[in-house]
Design an enzyme around this catalytic site. Sequence first.
Site, short mmCIF file in Angstrom:
data_model
loop_
_atom_site.label_atom_id
_atom_site.label_comp_id
_atom_site.label_asym_id
_atom_site.label_seq_id
_atom_site.Cartn_x
_atom_site.Cartn_y
_atom_site.Cartn_z
N ASP A 12 0.85 -1.17 0.00
CA ASP A 12 0.00 0.00 0.00
C ASP A 12 0.90 1.24 0.00
O ASP A 12 2.09 1.16 0.34
CB ASP A 12 -0.90 -0.03 1.24
CG ASP A 12 -1.93 1.09 1.22
OD1 ASP A 12 -2.47 1.38 0.15
OD2 ASP A 12 -2.18 1.67 2.30
N ASP A 14 -0.21 5.05 0.93
CA ASP A 14 -0.44 5.94 2.06
C ASP A 14 -0.48 5.15 3.37
O ASP A 14 -1.22 4.18 3.50
CB ASP A 14 -1.76 6.70 1.86
CG ASP A 14 -1.69 7.69 0.72
OD1 ASP A 14 -0.94 8.67 0.85
OD2 ASP A 14 -2.36 7.47 -0.31
N ASP A 208 -1.32 -0.81 5.99
CA ASP A 208 -1.50 -0.19 7.31
C ASP A 208 -2.93 -0.33 7.81
O ASP A 208 -3.24 0.15 8.89
CB ASP A 208 -1.13 1.29 7.24
CG ASP A 208 -2.14 2.10 6.43
OD1 ASP A 208 -2.38 1.72 5.26
OD2 ASP A 208 -2.69 3.07 6.96
#
Length: 265
Positions: A12, A14, A208
């Site tokens: 990922d 961000d 995240d």
Amino acid sequence: MSDEPRWSYLSDMDGVLVREEHLVPGADEFLAELRANDIGFLVLTNNSIYTPRDLRARLARTGLDVPEQAIWTSALATAEFLHRQRPNGSAFVIGEAGLTTALHEVGYVLTDRDPDYVVLGETRTYSFSAITRAIRMIEAGAKFIATNPDATGPSLEGSMPATGSVAALIEKATGRQPYFVGKPNPLMMRSALRALGAHSEHTLMIGDRMDTDVHAGIEAGLETILVLTGISTRETAELYPYRPTRVLDSVADLIGRTKDPFAQG
């Protein structure tokens, strides 16, 4: 040593590599090590606003060197999905250049006259009139597709409504559920694997968020790593009925072990 598995990486963007337009410490060294070891990787994002070229420039401003071909967005996954479903179809699009460019590149015609699909993506300026037209087209028979289910997105001022929230509005008005292409739909992960030329058995997903990144990785049969530089914490991760393969403070913890990311010690 030749029979050791060779890992590929999906990451990922961000919350993993960057956060609020700043480099996550160690992310540059992590990516440099992947390149130095000739390890295949793709950077994934559910955000459909930007083209890979835009995102490459954004990442470069933070100090990360990621080539366009190593960036995979929900817009690209959506375009690939629609191309496989109905080649050279038509769509009414609510979204930005990332989505419209991806659809054009697979041969789609963008129209507000009897489209095959209404495709909803991310935009900073959702138009009430465009949403109203989308509702009427879906009522008239257009199929409803959304790039990703994220209800909110980050901004410097705080949360802002994202694709999932607007999709819920349209669903409430039409009674038609959208088909979400982006994470946690494993479809996005499988399309990324195809783009990377990798197999799920030896690919890992770094994210995240438990609800999108780890969920999607597990659904696609990947090993998963949760990093704590974004949304999920060790405490909130415990609330889910599934677990990542590993939990790390950040991608910096993978430096020096990218060839064997699950080795103990």
